[in-house]
Design an enzyme around this catalytic site. Structure first.
Site, PDB file in Angstrom:
ATOM      1  N   ALA A  67      76.058  91.020  66.893  1.00  0.00           N
ATOM      2  CA  ALA A  67      75.678  89.731  66.330  1.00  0.00           C
ATOM      3  C   ALA A  67      75.766  88.700  67.444  1.00  0.00           C
ATOM      4  O   ALA A  67      76.545  88.869  68.392  1.00  0.00           O
ATOM      5  CB  ALA A  67      76.626  89.367  65.194  1.00  0.00           C
ATOM      6  N   GLY A 111      77.513  94.306  65.473  1.00  0.00           N
ATOM      7  CA  GLY A 111      76.420  94.270  64.496  1.00  0.00           C
ATOM      8  C   GLY A 111      75.280  95.220  64.856  1.00  0.00           C
ATOM      9  O   GLY A 111      74.515  95.639  63.978  1.00  0.00           O
ATOM     10  N   GLU A 114      76.361  98.400  63.446  1.00  0.00           N
ATOM     11  CA  GLU A 114      76.227  98.293  61.983  1.00  0.00           C
ATOM     12  C   GLU A 114      74.763  98.383  61.545  1.00  0.00           C
ATOM     13  O   GLU A 114      74.457  98.890  60.466  1.00  0.00           O
ATOM     14  CB  GLU A 114      76.878  96.988  61.515  1.00  0.00           C
ATOM     15  N   GLU A 134      84.389  93.925  67.352  1.00  0.00           N
ATOM     16  CA  GLU A 134      84.803  92.655  66.749  1.00  0.00           C
ATOM     17  C   GLU A 134      86.259  92.333  67.013  1.00  0.00           C
ATOM     18  O   GLU A 134      86.645  91.166  67.161  1.00  0.00           O
ATOM     19  CB  GLU A 134      84.541  92.683  65.232  1.00  0.00           C
TER      20      GLU A 134
HETATM   21  N1  COA Z   1      75.935  87.539  71.483  1.00  0.00           N
HETATM   22  C1  COA Z   1      75.370  86.586  72.238  1.00  0.00           C
HETATM   23  N2  COA Z   1      74.971  86.774  73.503  1.00  0.00           N
HETATM   24  C2  COA Z   1      75.164  87.998  74.033  1.00  0.00           C
HETATM   25  C3  COA Z   1      75.757  89.054  73.309  1.00  0.00           C
HETATM   26  C4  COA Z   1      76.168  88.769  71.976  1.00  0.00           C
HETATM   27  N3  COA Z   1      76.717  89.723  71.190  1.00  0.00           N
HETATM   28  N4  COA Z   1      75.812  90.141  74.101  1.00  0.00           N
HETATM   29  C5  COA Z   1      75.268  89.777  75.277  1.00  0.00           C
HETATM   30  N5  COA Z   1      74.873  88.492  75.237  1.00  0.00           N
HETATM   31  C6  COA Z   1      74.244  87.700  76.315  1.00  0.00           C
HETATM   32  C7  COA Z   1      75.217  87.301  77.386  1.00  0.00           C
HETATM   33  O1  COA Z   1      75.943  86.156  76.983  1.00  0.00           O
HETATM   34  C8  COA Z   1      74.283  87.034  78.531  1.00  0.00           C
HETATM   35  O2  COA Z   1      73.674  85.780  78.314  1.00  0.00           O
HETATM   36  P1  COA Z   1      73.521  84.737  79.564  1.00  0.00           P
HETATM   37  O3  COA Z   1      72.686  85.481  80.563  1.00  0.00           O
HETATM   38  O4  COA Z   1      72.814  83.566  78.952  1.00  0.00           O
HETATM   39  O5  COA Z   1      74.911  84.471  80.033  1.00  0.00           O
HETATM   40  C9  COA Z   1      73.208  88.087  78.356  1.00  0.00           C
HETATM   41  O6  COA Z   1      73.293  88.515  76.981  1.00  0.00           O
HETATM   42  C10 COA Z   1      73.410  89.314  79.217  1.00  0.00           C
HETATM   43  O7  COA Z   1      74.716  89.796  78.997  1.00  0.00           O
HETATM   44  P2  COA Z   1      75.789  90.005  80.179  1.00  0.00           P
HETATM   45  O8  COA Z   1      77.152  89.862  79.594  1.00  0.00           O
HETATM   46  O9  COA Z   1      75.454  89.175  81.363  1.00  0.00           O
HETATM   47  O10 COA Z   1      75.511  91.547  80.552  1.00  0.00           O
HETATM   48  P3  COA Z   1      76.534  92.590  81.126  1.00  0.00           P
HETATM   49  O11 COA Z   1      75.716  93.785  81.459  1.00  0.00           O
HETATM   50  O12 COA Z   1      77.360  91.986  82.192  1.00  0.00           O
HETATM   51  O13 COA Z   1      77.522  92.932  79.890  1.00  0.00           O
HETATM   52  C11 COA Z   1      78.051  93.487  77.594  1.00  0.00           C
HETATM   53  C12 COA Z   1      77.027  93.555  78.737  1.00  0.00           C
HETATM   54  C13 COA Z   1      77.393  94.088  76.363  1.00  0.00           C
HETATM   55  C14 COA Z   1      79.288  94.332  77.949  1.00  0.00           C
HETATM   56  C15 COA Z   1      78.486  92.041  77.352  1.00  0.00           C
HETATM   57  O14 COA Z   1      77.324  91.241  77.238  1.00  0.00           O
HETATM   58  C16 COA Z   1      79.289  91.848  76.103  1.00  0.00           C
HETATM   59  O15 COA Z   1      80.473  92.179  76.064  1.00  0.00           O
HETATM   60  N6  COA Z   1      78.653  91.344  75.012  1.00  0.00           N
HETATM   61  C17 COA Z   1      79.281  91.102  73.765  1.00  0.00           C
HETATM   62  C18 COA Z   1      79.362  92.396  73.024  1.00  0.00           C
HETATM   63  C19 COA Z   1      80.136  92.254  71.720  1.00  0.00           C
HETATM   64  O16 COA Z   1      81.324  92.008  71.730  1.00  0.00           O
HETATM   65  N7  COA Z   1      79.428  92.450  70.617  1.00  0.00           N
HETATM   66  C20 COA Z   1      80.001  92.449  69.313  1.00  0.00           C
HETATM   67  C21 COA Z   1      80.008  91.103  68.745  1.00  0.00           C
HETATM   68  S1  COA Z   1      80.931  91.079  67.249  1.00  0.00           S
END
Ligand code: COA
Length: 260
Positions: A67, A111, A114, A134
């Site tokens: 999400a 999400g 999910e 989460e």
């Molecule tokens: N919601 C909003 N934005 C998200 C996102 C999420 N769940 N997952 C990734 N993004 C965005 C990042 O903020 C980034 O945006 P920006 O370029 O404007 O800063 C872009 O997507 C690329 O992600 P980035 O973190 O730079 O890539 P990465 O390869 O370094 O890391 C992840 C990838 C998936 C490990 C990392 O993005 C992350 O931990 N995301 C959240 C995952 C999460 O916890 N999801 C469950 C939510 S309940």
């Protein structure tokens, strides 16, 4: 090309391919993506050309990275409750009356996981990474990541996944039954299309009733489930396609299913 975050292609073989494309945010589910995905599912429900759907994420890195956390950051608990009172994309996928297959590569988190759980069958390529992340942000799964997950992989694995928030790789996801198919890197969409084609040749009536019946198995005691299954069998039996299938077998020819 289109800049829409959700695209739909309807193929000649009766398979609809739904592409989530918000690559700059790793296909994270924001309000717009969720709404467009629900619109797509609604349109495909009504479209008689479509027998099976496949859902995948565009780009190299993710099916869906969860999400959109920035939307959480902007909401109060009461506002989040209002969001939860509205129709939810996860339920729309589960209620879609045709089979839907998730083709997963890369990140499939929160999400996103999910969303895959709300589909009927999951295909992962070797790059797929799953988690219910989460807990890492002080929350808990709120769209099936304890409920559908526990029903799919059992309570022990569901607890382990949700309580640690750790990512599990594709091989492990396959081993514990979180995905039904595991393929080499980049093969997930082809495999999902192949599985979809193996379903799409059958009667849409049978496809719909089987989905309904197996879903009911998750919610009812065995005796009630068996009663329902009997009724749904009789509905299939009474359908034109049911008559056609039996007749075609006795006449040693391929059935011509119409979806009635
Ligand atoms: N919601 C909003 N934005 C998200 C996102 C999420 N769940 N997952 C990734 N993004 C965005 C990042 O903020 C980034 O945006 P920006 O370029 O404007 O800063 C872009 O997507 C690329 O992600 P980035 O973190 O730079 O890539 P990465 O390869 O370094 O890391 C992840 C990838 C998936 C490990 C990392 O993005 C992350 O931990 N995301 C959240 C995952 C999460 O916890 N999801 C469950 C939510 S309940």
């Amino acid at each position: 090309m289109s800049d829409a975050p959700v695209r739909v292609e309807i193929r000649d073989d009766g398979i609809a391919v739904i592409t989530l494309d918000r690559q700059d945010k790793l296909n994270a589910l924001n309000e717009e993506v969720r709404q467009r995905l629900m619109d797509a599912v609604d349109a495909l429900s009504e479209d008689d050309r479509v027998r099976v759907a496949v859902l995948h994420g565009a780009g190299d890195k993710a099916f869906v990275a969860g999400a959109d956390i920035s939307e959480f950051a902007a909401r109060t608990a009461n506002e989040q409750r209002q969001v939860y009172l509205r129709r939810r994309v996860y339920d729309a996928l589960a209620a879609f009356p045709k089979p839907i297959i998730a083709a997963v590569h890369g990140y499939c988190l929160g999400g996103g996981s999910e969303l895959a759980l709300a589909c009927d069958v999951r295909v992962a390529d070797a790059t797929a990474r799953f988690s219910q992340a989460e807990i890492r942000i002080g929350l808990i799964p709120g769209a099936g990541g304890t409920q559908r997950l526990a029903r799919l992989v059992g309570p022990g694995q569901a607890l382990r996944i949700a309580l640690t928030g750790e990512m599990i790789d594709a091989e492990e996801a396959w081993r514990i039954g979180l995905v039904e198919f595991l393929v080499e890197e980049g093969q997930h969409l082809d495999k999902a299309l192949e599985v979809a084609a193996r379903m799409a040749r059958w009667s849409p009536v049978s496809l719909r009733l089987i989905k309904q019946s197996v879903q009911a198995a998750m919610e009812t005691p065995l005796s009630a489930g068996l009663e329902l299954e009997k009724e749904l069998f009789l509905a299939a039996f009474g359908s034109e396609d049911g008559q056609e299938g039996v007749k075609a077998f006795t006449e040693k020819r391929k059935p011509d299913f119409k979806g009635r």
